[in-house]
Design an enzyme around this catalytic site. Structure first.
Site, mmCIF file in Angstrom:
data_model
loop_
_atom_site.group_PDB
_atom_site.id
_atom_site.type_symbol
_atom_site.label_atom_id
_atom_site.label_comp_id
_atom_site.label_asym_id
_atom_site.label_seq_id
_atom_site.Cartn_x
_atom_site.Cartn_y
_atom_site.Cartn_z
ATOM 1 N N ARG A 81 -1.877 4.542 12.617
ATOM 2 C CA ARG A 81 -1.539 5.714 11.802
ATOM 3 C C ARG A 81 -0.476 6.571 12.463
ATOM 4 O O ARG A 81 0.287 7.254 11.785
ATOM 5 C CB ARG A 81 -2.815 6.493 11.482
ATOM 6 C CG ARG A 81 -3.686 5.705 10.504
ATOM 7 C CD ARG A 81 -5.041 6.295 10.239
ATOM 8 N NE ARG A 81 -5.783 5.402 9.334
ATOM 9 C CZ ARG A 81 -7.047 5.551 9.023
ATOM 10 N NH1 ARG A 81 -7.738 6.554 9.528
ATOM 11 N NH2 ARG A 81 -7.630 4.694 8.206
ATOM 12 N N SER A 107 -4.435 -2.326 15.633
ATOM 13 C CA SER A 107 -3.786 -1.503 16.657
ATOM 14 C C SER A 107 -4.745 -1.016 17.724
ATOM 15 O O SER A 107 -4.417 -1.023 18.922
ATOM 16 C CB SER A 107 -3.094 -0.314 15.991
ATOM 17 O OG SER A 107 -4.032 0.490 15.284
ATOM 18 N N CYS A 152 0.873 -1.166 0.000
ATOM 19 C CA CYS A 152 0.000 0.000 0.000
ATOM 20 C C CYS A 152 0.912 1.218 0.000
ATOM 21 O O CYS A 152 1.982 1.189 0.622
ATOM 22 C CB CYS A 152 -0.909 0.006 1.236
ATOM 23 S SG CYS A 152 -2.199 1.268 1.195
ATOM 24 N N GLU A 194 -16.513 -9.021 -2.215
ATOM 25 C CA GLU A 194 -15.109 -8.609 -2.295
ATOM 26 C C GLU A 194 -14.179 -9.823 -2.240
ATOM 27 O O GLU A 194 -13.215 -9.926 -3.000
ATOM 28 C CB GLU A 194 -14.785 -7.655 -1.141
ATOM 29 C CG GLU A 194 -15.387 -6.260 -1.270
ATOM 30 C CD GLU A 194 -14.520 -5.334 -2.118
ATOM 31 O OE1 GLU A 194 -13.525 -5.812 -2.712
ATOM 32 O OE2 GLU A 194 -14.847 -4.136 -2.180
ATOM 33 N N ARG A 248 -10.915 7.568 4.271
ATOM 34 C CA ARG A 248 -10.727 6.433 3.361
ATOM 35 C C ARG A 248 -12.025 5.695 3.071
ATOM 36 O O ARG A 248 -12.003 4.566 2.589
ATOM 37 C CB ARG A 248 -9.680 5.479 3.952
ATOM 38 C CG ARG A 248 -8.301 6.124 4.004
ATOM 39 C CD ARG A 248 -7.278 5.269 4.679
ATOM 40 N NE ARG A 248 -5.965 5.905 4.577
ATOM 41 C CZ ARG A 248 -4.948 5.705 5.402
ATOM 42 N NH1 ARG A 248 -5.088 4.874 6.415
ATOM 43 N NH2 ARG A 248 -3.803 6.333 5.244
ATOM 44 N N LYS A 273 -11.607 -5.231 4.063
ATOM 45 C CA LYS A 273 -10.980 -4.255 4.954
ATOM 46 C C LYS A 273 -11.960 -3.103 5.152
ATOM 47 O O LYS A 273 -12.321 -2.410 4.199
ATOM 48 C CB LYS A 273 -9.670 -3.748 4.375
ATOM 49 C CG LYS A 273 -8.963 -2.734 5.273
ATOM 50 C CD LYS A 273 -7.642 -2.294 4.659
ATOM 51 C CE LYS A 273 -6.942 -1.271 5.516
ATOM 52 N NZ LYS A 273 -5.644 -0.843 4.938
ATOM 53 N N TYR A 323 -0.204 -7.615 17.207
ATOM 54 C CA TYR A 323 0.911 -6.996 17.925
ATOM 55 C C TYR A 323 1.198 -7.734 19.221
ATOM 56 O O TYR A 323 2.235 -7.513 19.843
ATOM 57 C CB TYR A 323 0.588 -5.524 18.186
ATOM 58 C CG TYR A 323 0.295 -4.781 16.903
ATOM 59 C CD1 TYR A 323 1.322 -4.382 16.062
ATOM 60 C CD2 TYR A 323 -1.016 -4.538 16.497
ATOM 61 C CE1 TYR A 323 1.058 -3.748 14.850
ATOM 62 C CE2 TYR A 323 -1.295 -3.911 15.298
ATOM 63 C CZ TYR A 323 -0.253 -3.517 14.472
ATOM 64 O OH TYR A 323 -0.528 -2.898 13.278
ATOM 65 N N CYS A 383 -4.183 5.786 0.168
ATOM 66 C CA CYS A 383 -3.737 4.482 -0.319
ATOM 67 C C CYS A 383 -3.665 4.401 -1.838
ATOM 68 O O CYS A 383 -3.325 3.349 -2.379
ATOM 69 C CB CYS A 383 -4.664 3.385 0.205
ATOM 70 S SG CYS A 383 -4.707 3.286 2.002
ATOM 71 N N LYS A 437 -10.203 -7.493 8.103
ATOM 72 C CA LYS A 437 -9.595 -6.481 8.957
ATOM 73 C C LYS A 437 -10.607 -5.379 9.228
ATOM 74 O O LYS A 437 -11.204 -4.880 8.278
ATOM 75 C CB LYS A 437 -8.356 -5.903 8.275
ATOM 76 C CG LYS A 437 -7.634 -4.834 9.084
ATOM 77 C CD LYS A 437 -6.433 -4.279 8.327
ATOM 78 C CE LYS A 437 -5.740 -3.201 9.149
ATOM 79 N NZ LYS A 437 -4.590 -2.603 8.442
#
Length: 324
Positions: free
Chosen positions: A205, A274, A120, A233, A217, A195, A313, A130, A248
């Site tokens: 970000r 995140s 991306c 999709e 977005r 997504k 993470y 993006c 996501k």
């Protein structure tokens, strides 16, 4: 009335019996560790909104990846933070860019580690979107060539899997064509197929310095209210050549993970993003929840919903706990 014959508690009478009948088991093999890679030497910069997560310069990657590999984590995914950004995102497809060099470093130090790369241009553009921008519009088709070029440079450096996260229409086909025409038929595509335009991306970000400089977005990421659209999709990305699918974020979209798992017999990943990570860390730091137990419960819920791979993470601390 006589007491029922069936007593489900019999199957819970000991930890050993519970392990024997457990339907879903979480292991380090299920985890993919995201890494933020920056320029410089000996750089380890903590990310304020993501406790325990740092930006790392390339020279520090080897040790981090070795530790992940020793814990049984099979893969990492790389996000690059370049020193230079422009409207075209040229550093994204620089053959000697930060991610391209990071791939080579990891493969030289830990060749067994599966290297996934985020594809991306938002981290590389000065506008933070993006796709390429014309006026105030993010344009689809001109962006596809750049995504294909970016993927090709990653494959040339040894990436095992490229993962387009941009949500431009037709990107999987463009990337597959470029890879196949340049002797990278064995490079996999992990498509961020469903997504969503989510508020859970905020800490990322900051980490990747990729917030849009205007607008948002929602013209290319999915509406959180849509479920059937996710299946469309996903189906389109399968038809275009995706090897692995991704949903996501994960936690607010467990129903989407389950629908995709039940509908398509294709390997499925989910991104424990995140915001999900940071909320848990904040609650744990306050003492409001048992951080370790909640972390494992969250990851187990994502696997139980149908994900076979979990980008998280929490991969390193989770793997330590799972290994005992």
């Amino acid at each position: 009335m006589p007491f029922p014959i069936h007593r489900p508690r019999r199957l819970r009478k000991s930890a050993a019996i519970q392990r024997m009948v457990r339907e879903t088991v979480l292991t380090p093999d299920d985890l993919i560790l995201p890494l933020f890679v920056c320029e410089g030497k000996n750089v380890r910069t903590p990310i304020g909104s993501m406790p325990g997560i740092d930006r790392l310069s390339i020279d520090l990657l080897g040790q981090e990846v070795k530790e992940a590999h020793s814990l049984g984590i099979p893969a990492v995914i790389l996000f690059g933070i370049p020193d230079h950004k422009d409207a075209q995102g040229t550093e994204a497809y620089n053959p000697d860019g930060v991610v391209q060099r990071a791939i080579r470093e990891i493969k030289s130090k830990v060749p067994e580690m599966v290297v996934v790369t985020d594809v991306c241009i938002d981290e590389y553009t000065d506008h933070g979107h993006c796709g390429l921008v014309e006026g105030d519009e993010v344009v689809n088709d001109p962006t596809l060539e750049l995504l294909a070029r970016m993927s090709l440079t990653h494959a040339d450096c040894g990436a095992d899997i490229v993962a387009p996260s941009d949500m431009m229409d037709g990107r999987v086909q463009a990337i597959r064509k470029a890879l196949d025409e340049n002797s990278h038929q064995s490079t996999l595509i992990m498509s961020y197929a469903a997504k969503y335009a989510s508020a859970f991306y905020g800490p990322f970000r900051e980490a990747a310095d990729s917030a849009p400089q205007f607008g948002d977005r929602r013209s290319y990421q999915m509406d959180p209210g849509n479920s059937d659209e996710a299946l469309r999709e996903v189906e389109q990305d399968i038809e275009e050549g995706a090897d692995i699918l991704m949903v996501k974020p994960a936690l607010p979209y467990l129903d989407i993970i389950r629908r995709v798992r039940d509908t398509f017999p294709v390997p499925l990943a989910a991104y424990n993003v995140s915001g999900e990570y940071s909320m848990l860390m904040a609650a744990a730091e306050k003492g409001w929840v048992d951080g370790d137990r909640v972390m494992l419960e969250v990851l187990l819920s994502i696997k139980r919903a149908g994900a076979q791979m979990i980008l998280t993470y929490s991969a390193m601390p989770a793997a330590r706990l799972l290994n005992g």
